[in-house]
Design a protein around this motif. Structure first.
Motif, PDB file in Angstrom:
ATOM      1  N   VAL A  95      -7.586  10.266   7.690  1.00 47.61           N
ATOM      2  CA  VAL A  95      -8.481   9.403   8.112  1.00 47.61           C
ATOM      3  C   VAL A  95      -8.183   8.937   9.546  1.00 47.61           C
ATOM      4  N   THR A  96      -9.052   8.829  10.183  1.00 45.15           N
ATOM      5  CA  THR A  96      -8.896   8.199  11.482  1.00 45.15           C
ATOM      6  C   THR A  96      -9.636   7.047  11.874  1.00 45.15           C
ATOM      7  N   LEU A  97      -9.003   5.862  12.430  1.00 45.53           N
ATOM      8  CA  LEU A  97      -9.409   4.940  12.701  1.00 45.53           C
ATOM      9  C   LEU A  97      -9.532   4.739  14.375  1.00 45.53           C
ATOM     10  N   THR A  98     -10.703   4.488  14.864  1.00 45.41           N
ATOM     11  CA  THR A  98     -10.755   4.407  16.480  1.00 45.41           C
ATOM     12  C   THR A  98     -11.116   3.077  16.752  1.00 45.41           C
ATOM     13  N   CYS A  99     -10.628   2.421  17.565  1.00 49.11           N
ATOM     14  CA  CYS A  99     -11.072   1.153  18.237  1.00 49.11           C
ATOM     15  C   CYS A  99     -10.650   0.802  19.589  1.00 49.11           C
ATOM     16  N   ARG A 100     -11.891   1.067  20.383  1.00 51.18           N
ATOM     17  CA  ARG A 100     -11.765   1.085  21.879  1.00 51.18           C
ATOM     18  C   ARG A 100     -10.655   2.303  22.295  1.00 51.18           C
ATOM     19  N   ASN A 101      -9.634   2.025  22.747  1.00 49.04           N
ATOM     20  CA  ASN A 101      -8.507   3.026  23.142  1.00 49.04           C
ATOM     21  C   ASN A 101      -7.606   3.462  21.913  1.00 49.04           C
ATOM     22  N   SER A 102      -7.503   2.660  21.232  1.00 50.53           N
ATOM     23  CA  SER A 102      -6.606   2.759  20.038  1.00 50.53           C
ATOM     24  C   SER A 102      -7.042   3.996  19.012  1.00 50.53           C
ATOM     25  N   ARG A 103      -6.291   4.654  18.431  1.00 47.65           N
ATOM     26  CA  ARG A 103      -6.501   5.623  17.440  1.00 47.65           C
ATOM     27  C   ARG A 103      -5.312   5.704  16.427  1.00 47.65           C
ATOM     28  N   PHE A 104      -5.770   5.853  15.162  1.00 48.05           N
ATOM     29  CA  PHE A 104      -4.684   6.083  14.082  1.00 48.05           C
ATOM     30  C   PHE A 104      -5.181   7.081  13.245  1.00 48.05           C
ATOM     31  N   ASN A 105      -4.286   7.996  12.741  1.00 52.35           N
ATOM     32  CA  ASN A 105      -4.619   8.921  11.823  1.00 52.35           C
ATOM     33  C   ASN A 105      -3.819   8.631  10.653  1.00 52.35           C
ATOM     34  N   LEU A 106      -4.245   8.493   9.396  1.00 53.62           N
ATOM     35  CA  LEU A 106      -3.474   8.081   8.222  1.00 53.62           C
ATOM     36  C   LEU A 106      -3.867   9.446   7.273  1.00 53.62           C
ATOM     37  N   ALA A 107      -2.686   9.523   6.323  1.00 52.96           N
ATOM     38  CA  ALA A 107      -3.243  10.546   5.309  1.00 52.96           C
ATOM     39  C   ALA A 107      -3.637   9.925   4.290  1.00 52.96           C
ATOM     40  N   THR A 108      -4.433  10.838   3.444  1.00 49.31           N
ATOM     41  CA  THR A 108      -5.292  10.277   2.138  1.00 49.31           C
ATOM     42  C   THR A 108      -4.273  10.260   1.103  1.00 49.31           C
ATOM     43  N   MET A 109      -4.646   9.804   0.113  1.00 48.94           N
ATOM     44  CA  MET A 109      -4.042   9.754  -1.098  1.00 48.94           C
ATOM     45  C   MET A 109      -5.031  10.384  -2.279  1.00 48.94           C
ATOM     46  N   PRO A 110      -4.525  11.053  -3.210  1.00 49.71           N
ATOM     47  CA  PRO A 110      -5.325  11.765  -4.229  1.00 49.71           C
ATOM     48  C   PRO A 110      -6.298  10.717  -5.076  1.00 49.71           C
ATOM     49  N   GLU A 111      -7.459  10.844  -4.519  1.00 46.72           N
ATOM     50  CA  GLU A 111      -8.580   9.732  -5.072  1.00 46.72           C
ATOM     51  C   GLU A 111      -8.526  10.156  -6.725  1.00 46.72           C
ATOM     52  N   ALA A 112      -8.632  11.334  -7.223  1.00 47.26           N
ATOM     53  CA  ALA A 112      -8.989  11.662  -8.621  1.00 47.26           C
ATOM     54  C   ALA A 112      -7.827  10.957  -9.423  1.00 47.26           C
ATOM     55  N   GLU A 113      -6.664  10.691  -8.946  1.00 47.70           N
ATOM     56  CA  GLU A 113      -5.628  10.387  -9.546  1.00 47.70           C
ATOM     57  C   GLU A 113      -5.709   8.614  -9.776  1.00 47.70           C
ATOM     58  N   TYR A 114      -6.673   8.092  -8.984  1.00 45.17           N
ATOM     59  CA  TYR A 114      -6.838   6.583  -9.245  1.00 45.17           C
ATOM     60  C   TYR A 114      -7.524   6.080 -10.517  1.00 45.17           C
ATOM     61  N   PRO A 115      -7.003   5.142 -11.057  1.00 44.27           N
ATOM     62  CA  PRO A 115      -7.526   4.618 -12.516  1.00 44.27           C
ATOM     63  C   PRO A 115      -8.927   4.029 -12.197  1.00 44.27           C
ATOM     64  N   GLU A 116      -9.465   3.935 -13.283  1.00 40.81           N
ATOM     65  CA  GLU A 116     -11.008   3.232 -13.162  1.00 40.81           C
ATOM     66  C   GLU A 116     -10.557   1.826 -13.356  1.00 40.81           C
ATOM     67  N   LEU A 117     -11.261   0.914 -12.297  1.00 40.54           N
ATOM     68  CA  LEU A 117     -11.214  -0.391 -12.237  1.00 40.54           C
ATOM     69  C   LEU A 117     -11.486  -1.273 -13.480  1.00 40.54           C
ATOM     70  N   PRO A 118     -11.174  -1.944 -14.335  1.00 38.42           N
ATOM     71  CA  PRO A 118     -11.710  -2.860 -15.317  1.00 38.42           C
ATOM     72  C   PRO A 118     -13.048  -3.587 -14.620  1.00 38.42           C
ATOM     73  N   ARG A 119     -13.925  -3.464 -15.474  1.00 41.45           N
ATOM     74  CA  ARG A 119     -15.203  -4.348 -15.164  1.00 41.45           C
ATOM     75  C   ARG A 119     -15.146  -5.849 -15.411  1.00 41.45           C
ATOM     76  N   LEU A 120     -15.734  -6.665 -14.556  1.00 41.07           N
ATOM     77  CA  LEU A 120     -15.903  -8.046 -14.600  1.00 41.07           C
ATOM     78  C   LEU A 120     -16.830  -8.369 -16.026  1.00 41.07           C
ATOM     79  N   PRO A 121     -16.109  -9.265 -16.911  1.00 42.18           N
ATOM     80  CA  PRO A 121     -16.676  -9.552 -18.063  1.00 42.18           C
ATOM     81  C   PRO A 121     -17.998 -10.354 -17.770  1.00 42.18           C
ATOM     82  N   ASP A 122     -19.117 -10.539 -18.755  1.00 40.03           N
ATOM     83  CA  ASP A 122     -19.967 -11.431 -18.432  1.00 40.03           C
ATOM     84  C   ASP A 122     -19.543 -12.797 -17.978  1.00 40.03           C
ATOM     85  N   VAL A 123     -20.367 -13.295 -16.982  1.00 42.42           N
ATOM     86  CA  VAL A 123     -19.947 -14.792 -16.523  1.00 42.42           C
ATOM     87  C   VAL A 123     -19.898 -15.740 -17.555  1.00 42.42           C
TER      88      VAL A 123
END
Length: 374
Positions: A95-123
């Motif tokens: 993943v690359t972030l660019t802002c003016r003259n600044s530039r950062f490269n980050l490694a991604t993490m395995p998205e497929a291993e990320y758990p499903e977030l709980p749904r917000l219950p009815d208000v």
């Protein structure tokens, strides 16, 4: 994935979502923020199996996609960027972030291993965010900080129709605050035990955005909060909370009224000489209260301030930290002390100077320190 968004907007969104990240995640992917860009909207989410946080912000989405990156590192980078638009792109496992003259490269993490977030219950209902935040701040001071007693680290919410009562105790003091809300279902009656730390975070980050939606799951395992496009869920603390309402005395023959800021400052000054585990003594007599601390050849301090007493003279002693924190939670010009006898718990409440009435929506019960002659 490719999107562009203003640095301040991105930094604030990343910072808020990253607050929920565990410093010691149970699995490595839970150290990540899940970022999804689609149709002009950027969503950010975090989850640690107990607390989830999710928000959406507007962004210039050039290519839709989803990526998982280290949340704390991303937050640090966003805060450090210059105030200008930030462009974020993905290329394979980077993943690359660019802002003016600044530039950062980050490694991604395995998205497929990320758990499903709980749904917000009815208000379940809506409460004024500022009123709820104030109620939380007044109550959490009494919650235990001892993780060996997890039940007492929580704040108990008791909901009866249009009234929410917040309760907390660490066995030495007890705080109770009532706040009105608008339930979705009239006559609702339920309870929830929420970690004080979680509730404090909700109050601080969501309380200022106007109305706050509160949602209780049907299985009584989850609570959700939503305001200003931000939502967070938390597992409830499991266990039976002690029946602490009965600690409030039914009758109190002795009452004293004192100016809140004067007393708070006097307690702060006098307690400077109160060594570890030594109390501050308050002697209430007609027209005044005398505070003193320190004994024998050690440092000593005393101070006299005005007080109105209704009932017999009384001398009580309190832990100076607990007394100071309690007084600091009141925003009323006067506080009222209600006593039964010196060894019994004292109740502090807000006092209306004009009418002399006790404003009972917030009460702070404090166990006294027993003096040698009591």
């Amino acid at each position: 994935m490719k999107f562009r968004v203003e640095r301040d907007v991105l930094a604030e969104a990343v910072s808020w979502t990253a607050r929920s990240l565990s410093p010691r995640p149970p699995v490595p992917v839970l150290a990540g923020l899940l970022i999804r860009a689609e149709s002009g909207t950027l969503s950010l989410a975090s989850f640690d199996y107990e607390i989830s946080a999710r928000l959406e912000i507007a962004a210039d989405v050039l290519e839709e996609g989803t990526v998982l990156v280290s949340g704390r590192l991303l937050a640090d980078i966003c805060r450090s960027l210059p105030s200008a638009p930030v462009e974020v792109t993905t290329d394979g496992s980077k993943v690359t972030l660019t802002c003016r003259n600044s530039r950062f490269n980050l490694a991604t993490m395995p998205e497929a291993e990320y758990p499903e977030l709980p749904r917000l219950p009815d208000v379940s209902g809506v409460v004024d965010g500022e009123a709820f935040a104030q109620a939380v701040s007044q109550v959490i001071i009494a919650a235990s900080r001892d993780d060996t007693l997890p039940i007492l680290t929580g704040v108990r919410l008791e909901i009866e129709d249009d009234l929410i009562t917040l309760l907390a105790t660490d066995r030495y003091r007890l705080a109770l605050r009532e706040v009105s809300w608008k339930p979705s279902t009239p006559g609702i009656s339920t309870t929830a035990l929420v970690k004080a730390k979680t509730l404090n975070e909700v109050a601080k980050t969501l309380g200022g955005a106007g109305e706050l939606n509160i949602a209780f799951s049907p299985d009584s395992e989850l609570i959700g909060f939503e305001s200003g496009g931000r939502r967070t869920t938390s597992l409830l603390v499991d266990g039976d909370y002690p029946k602490i309402r009965s600690l409030f005395p039914e009758t109190t023959p002795i009452h004293a009224m004192v100016q809140t800021p004067l007393l708070a400052e006097a307690v702060r000054r006098v307690s400077l000489v109160a060594e570890r585990n030594t109390p501050v003594r308050l002697a209430f007599t007609e027209g005044q209260v005398t505070l003193d601390a320190g004994t024998g050849e050690d440092a000593q301090a005393s101070e006299v301030i005005e007080a109105m007493l209704d009932g017999d003279d009384i001398t009580v002693a309190f832990n100076p930290q607990y007394l100071g924190e309690g007084l600091g939670a009141f925003n009323s010009p006067y506080v009222r002390f209600s006593f039964t006898s010196p060894p019994k718990p004292a109740v502090i409440s807000a006092q209306d100077e004009a009418t002399g009435d006790d404003r009972g929506d917030y009460r702070y019960l404090l166990m006294p320190v027993r003096l040698p002659n009591q």
